[in-house]
Enzyme design. Structure first.
Site, PDB file in Angstrom:
ATOM      1  N   SER A   1      34.205  48.462  84.647  1.00  0.00           N
ATOM      2  CA  SER A   1      33.828  49.262  85.523  1.00  0.00           C
ATOM      3  C   SER A   1      33.892  50.633  84.827  1.00  0.00           C
ATOM      4  CB  SER A   1      34.980  49.098  86.698  1.00  0.00           C
ATOM      5  OG  SER A   1      36.078  49.649  86.502  1.00  0.00           O
ATOM      6  N   THR A   2      33.125  51.609  85.308  1.00  0.00           N
ATOM      7  CA  THR A   2      33.101  53.124  85.071  1.00  0.00           C
ATOM      8  C   THR A   2      34.455  53.577  85.112  1.00  0.00           C
ATOM      9  OG1 THR A   2      30.834  53.076  85.732  1.00  0.00           O
ATOM     10  CG2 THR A   2      31.918  55.092  85.435  1.00  0.00           C
ATOM     11  N   ALA A   3      35.216  53.418  86.316  1.00  0.00           N
ATOM     12  CA  ALA A   3      36.746  54.105  86.265  1.00  0.00           C
ATOM     13  C   ALA A   3      37.529  53.631  85.342  1.00  0.00           C
ATOM     14  CB  ALA A   3      37.067  53.393  87.722  1.00  0.00           C
ATOM     15  N   THR A   4      37.418  52.437  84.939  1.00  0.00           N
ATOM     16  CA  THR A   4      38.395  51.841  83.702  1.00  0.00           C
ATOM     17  C   THR A   4      37.739  52.588  82.623  1.00  0.00           C
ATOM     18  OG1 THR A   4      38.736  49.965  84.950  1.00  0.00           O
ATOM     19  CG2 THR A   4      39.424  49.963  82.638  1.00  0.00           C
TER      20      THR A   4
ATOM     21  N   GLU B   1      30.191  49.421  78.041  1.00  0.00           N
ATOM     22  CA  GLU B   1      28.990  48.840  78.804  1.00  0.00           C
ATOM     23  C   GLU B   1      29.552  48.879  80.311  1.00  0.00           C
ATOM     24  OE1 GLU B   1      26.104  47.966  77.972  1.00  0.00           O
ATOM     25  OE2 GLU B   1      26.255  47.706  75.860  1.00  0.00           O
TER      26      GLU B   1
ATOM     27  N   CYS C   1      26.035  42.776  85.760  1.00  0.00           N
ATOM     28  CA  CYS C   1      25.965  44.504  85.526  1.00  0.00           C
ATOM     29  C   CYS C   1      24.540  44.948  85.647  1.00  0.00           C
ATOM     30  CB  CYS C   1      26.637  44.770  84.198  1.00  0.00           C
ATOM     31  SG  CYS C   1      25.772  43.992  82.902  1.00  0.00           S
TER      32      CYS C   1
HETATM   33  P1  NAD Z   1      37.654  46.407  85.501  1.00  0.00           P
HETATM   34  O1  NAD Z   1      37.115  47.716  84.740  1.00  0.00           O
HETATM   35  O2  NAD Z   1      38.326  46.446  86.665  1.00  0.00           O
HETATM   36  O3  NAD Z   1      38.166  45.549  84.483  1.00  0.00           O
HETATM   37  C1  NAD Z   1      37.472  45.381  83.233  1.00  0.00           C
HETATM   38  C2  NAD Z   1      38.570  44.932  82.284  1.00  0.00           C
HETATM   39  O4  NAD Z   1      39.360  46.090  81.883  1.00  0.00           O
HETATM   40  C3  NAD Z   1      39.673  43.767  82.588  1.00  0.00           C
HETATM   41  O5  NAD Z   1      39.995  42.996  81.610  1.00  0.00           O
HETATM   42  C4  NAD Z   1      41.042  44.585  82.991  1.00  0.00           C
HETATM   43  O6  NAD Z   1      42.179  44.131  82.929  1.00  0.00           O
HETATM   44  C5  NAD Z   1      40.940  45.926  81.938  1.00  0.00           C
HETATM   45  N1  NAD Z   1      41.595  47.179  82.291  1.00  0.00           N
HETATM   46  C6  NAD Z   1      41.859  47.652  83.582  1.00  0.00           C
HETATM   47  N2  NAD Z   1      42.364  48.665  83.511  1.00  0.00           N
HETATM   48  C7  NAD Z   1      42.458  49.068  82.208  1.00  0.00           C
HETATM   49  C8  NAD Z   1      42.677  50.292  81.318  1.00  0.00           C
HETATM   50  N3  NAD Z   1      43.434  51.522  81.822  1.00  0.00           N
HETATM   51  N4  NAD Z   1      42.764  50.126  79.914  1.00  0.00           N
HETATM   52  C9  NAD Z   1      42.277  49.162  79.303  1.00  0.00           C
HETATM   53  N5  NAD Z   1      41.762  48.252  80.165  1.00  0.00           N
HETATM   54  C10 NAD Z   1      41.891  48.148  81.334  1.00  0.00           C
HETATM   55  O7  NAD Z   1      36.121  45.733  85.624  1.00  0.00           O
HETATM   56  P2  NAD Z   1      35.427  44.294  86.280  1.00  0.00           P
HETATM   57  O8  NAD Z   1      35.917  44.335  88.004  1.00  0.00           O
HETATM   58  O9  NAD Z   1      36.292  43.189  85.711  1.00  0.00           O
HETATM   59  O10 NAD Z   1      33.960  44.156  85.781  1.00  0.00           O
HETATM   60  C11 NAD Z   1      33.210  44.593  86.833  1.00  0.00           C
HETATM   61  C12 NAD Z   1      32.443  45.840  86.306  1.00  0.00           C
HETATM   62  O11 NAD Z   1      32.013  45.725  85.142  1.00  0.00           O
HETATM   63  C13 NAD Z   1      31.104  45.880  87.139  1.00  0.00           C
HETATM   64  O12 NAD Z   1      31.213  47.376  87.684  1.00  0.00           O
HETATM   65  C14 NAD Z   1      29.942  45.578  86.245  1.00  0.00           C
HETATM   66  O13 NAD Z   1      28.646  46.309  86.690  1.00  0.00           O
HETATM   67  C15 NAD Z   1      30.512  46.096  84.829  1.00  0.00           C
HETATM   68  N6  NAD Z   1      30.120  45.225  83.912  1.00  0.00           N
HETATM   69  C16 NAD Z   1      29.049  45.886  83.077  1.00  0.00           C
HETATM   70  C17 NAD Z   1      28.406  44.960  82.076  1.00  0.00           C
HETATM   71  C18 NAD Z   1      27.439  45.735  81.061  1.00  0.00           C
HETATM   72  O14 NAD Z   1      27.142  45.241  80.065  1.00  0.00           O
HETATM   73  N7  NAD Z   1      27.306  46.991  81.242  1.00  0.00           N
HETATM   74  C19 NAD Z   1      28.616  43.767  82.039  1.00  0.00           C
HETATM   75  C20 NAD Z   1      29.498  43.034  82.954  1.00  0.00           C
HETATM   76  C21 NAD Z   1      29.836  43.678  83.933  1.00  0.00           C
END
Ligand code: NAD
Length: 469
Positions: free
Chosen positions: A222-225, A243, A277
């Site tokens: 996610s964008t937030a992370t 990404e 995504c």
């Molecule tokens: P998320 O950001 O909640 O989690 C992603 C990963 O980050 C997880 O493994 C999580 O444990 C880890 N994480 C959480 N906090 C962290 C921190 N502070 N530091 C480091 N790692 C941390 O995202 P999600 O819900 O798993 O995925 C969905 C999102 O991903 C959607 O917004 C989707 O569009 C995006 N996405 C983008 C692509 C792309 O190629 N652009 C591909 C797939 C998904």
């Protein structure tokens, strides 16, 4: 022949009975258990990766490519057990563009990554001979999401290894088994220490991405992370590829044949039950075609069964986790409350097992409704009517994300002209979301920076060392 001929054998190789249980999001049944990693595991894995990298970097490019090809063969030999596990943990059906497709993409991407032209080159004329050598960065820390857990892990592992790096992967806490299994299979043919997995939640992910001995972060999520990771990368000036999320617009021009494009349009939005995504997340349709497009989409939807992933007839599955179910439910409710028309779906059975949200089409919706401007990441597509193409282009560009977009027309040149006006990493014509290992892929704005795939992607896992003279 694989060491793992059945799904049960593969699961037995990675499961830890005293660990954390993982449930099937379609049935709520336990799939398996895994040992949850810790910050200490991150430190240990990074140290081991550092040690292994010194030897690995001595291999020639040809030898590294050979290892990628062996890894591809190993994945292919264990394809069915991997797909069976992926389907049970992630929820996606075996068939359709889902679990078997994803495992096929893993071997395909490993092979393709071994075939790209190496980025090294020489700039030469009468005055200079500058050789540009792309050297390994060192140790890569990769963090991934739960929607395409195996494929995205390969997108991280394959270019990292090709360029001589070792890698520590932190999978999503929702899909650890899929990544543990994939890496188990890949590691059956790789030297030790090149690819390691540390499971755990965001805290473990943060320990990896903030680690001072990580040379490159690859993050998909996610964008937030992504923003948090960039902040924590500052202390070590660690390079980052992001990404992130998207909210891709699709724009139909007024010359399309709704029946002819309905299948591709549907799968552009509903691939992986919308949890992709670069899926089409809002669709702009000219008034003259509005009703016929909605009808054609509804017909495809009615013929695309949703259900338990391991039942062969299904092509759509549940949301992978309940939090995502709630996001989709809330957005559709908000659309309904605002007076939008729910053409189909929108009425989940809260008492049934699993996180199933029915295939939902929402019409006559305000262009600023939350279902349009926020990322739903699930099977609910808002369809917005337009009369002025400039207005539709403006709507497509107005959000702070820019991963993909698409333009649909019987006239490819006309579509290309509209495409050139869209702000996104990729704009597809008459399709949406099809990625190719040879073609760079990445986002702009809040969808991230850096690109993956092809020779462009390889450059992100290396630094150019110029020997000038
Ligand atoms: P998320 O950001 O909640 O989690 C992603 C990963 O980050 C997880 O493994 C999580 O444990 C880890 N994480 C959480 N906090 C962290 C921190 N502070 N530091 C480091 N790692 C941390 O995202 P999600 O819900 O798993 O995925 C969905 C999102 O991903 C959607 O917004 C989707 O569009 C995006 N996405 C983008 C692509 C792309 O190629 N652009 C591909 C797939 C998904």
């Amino acid at each position: 022949m694989s060491e793992y001929n059945t799904y049960e054998e593969l699961l037995a190789a990675i499961t830890d009975d005293s660990g954390q249980e993982v449930k099937n999001p379609a049935t709520d049944e336990v799939v398996g258990s895994y040992r949850v990693g810790s910050v200490a595991d991150v430190n240990e894995a990074v140290a081991k990766a550092r040690q292994a990298q010194a030897e690995f970097a001595k291999l020639s490019d040809e030898e590294r490519c050979d290892l990628l090809l062996k890894a591809a063969d190993a994945v292919e030999a264990a394809a069915e057990p991997l797909a069976q596990l992926l389907s049970r943990e992630q929820g996606k059906p075996l068939n359709g563009p889902n679990a078997r497709f994803e495992v096929g993409a893993c071997s395909g991407w490993l092979r393709a990554t071994a075939s790209f032209e190496h980025p090294n080159y020489t700039a030469v004329d009468d005055d200079i001979t500058a050789k540009v050598h792309y050297r390994p960065l060192g140790v890569v820390g990769a963090v991934g999401p739960w929607n395409w857990p195996m494929m995205i892990t390969v997108w991280q592992i394959a270019p990292a290894l090709r360029m001589g790096n070792t890698i520590v992967v932190k999978p999503s806490e929702y899909t650890p088994l899929s990544v543990l299994a994939l890496v188990k299979v890949i590691n059956s043919v790789l030297p030790e220490g090149l690819v390691q997995v540390v499971t755990g939640d965001g805290e473990v992910g943060a320990a990896l991405t903030a680690h001072e001995d990580i040379d490159k972060i690859m993050f998909t999520g996610s964008t937030a992370t992504g923003k948090k990771i960039v902040e924590s990368s500052a202390d070590n000036l660690t390079r980052v590829t992001l990404e992130l999320g998207g909210n891709d617009a699709g724009i139909l021009l007024d010359d399309v044949d709704p029946q002819a494009i309905a299948g591709d349009l549907f799968w552009g939005a509903f691939i992986n039950t919308g949890q992709t995504c670069a899926a089409m997340k809002r669709l702009y349709v000219p008034e003259s075609l509005y009703d016929s497009v909605i009808q054609a989409l509804a017909e495809v939807a009615e013929n695309s069964p949703m259900g338990v992933g391991t039942e062969e007839q299904n092509v759509l599955g549940p949301l992978q986790n309940h939090a995502q179910f709630e996001i989709v439910d809330k957005l559709v409710k908000a659309a309904k409350d605002s007076g939008a028309r729910v053409v189909m779906g929108g009425d989940p059975d809260y008492d049934a097992p699993g996180n199933f949200y029915p295939t939902t089409l929402v019409a006559d919706i305000d262009p600023d409704n939350p279902l349009v401007v926020e990322e739903q990441f699930g099977p609910a597509l808002p369809i917005i009517k337009y009369t002025d193409l400039d207005w539709a282009i403006e709507q497509a560009n107005k959000l702070d994300v820019g991963l993909g977009s698409s333009v649909w027309s019987a006239d490819r040149e006309r579509a290309r002209e509209v495409a050139a006006r869209l702000e996104a990493g990729t704009t597809w014509i008459n399709s949406h979301g099809a990625v190719d290992p040879r073609v760079p892929f990445g986002g702009i704005k809040s969808s991230g920076y850096g690109v993956e795939f092809g020779t462009e992607g390889l450059k992100g896992l290396a630094y150019p060392h110029i020997i000038n003279g």
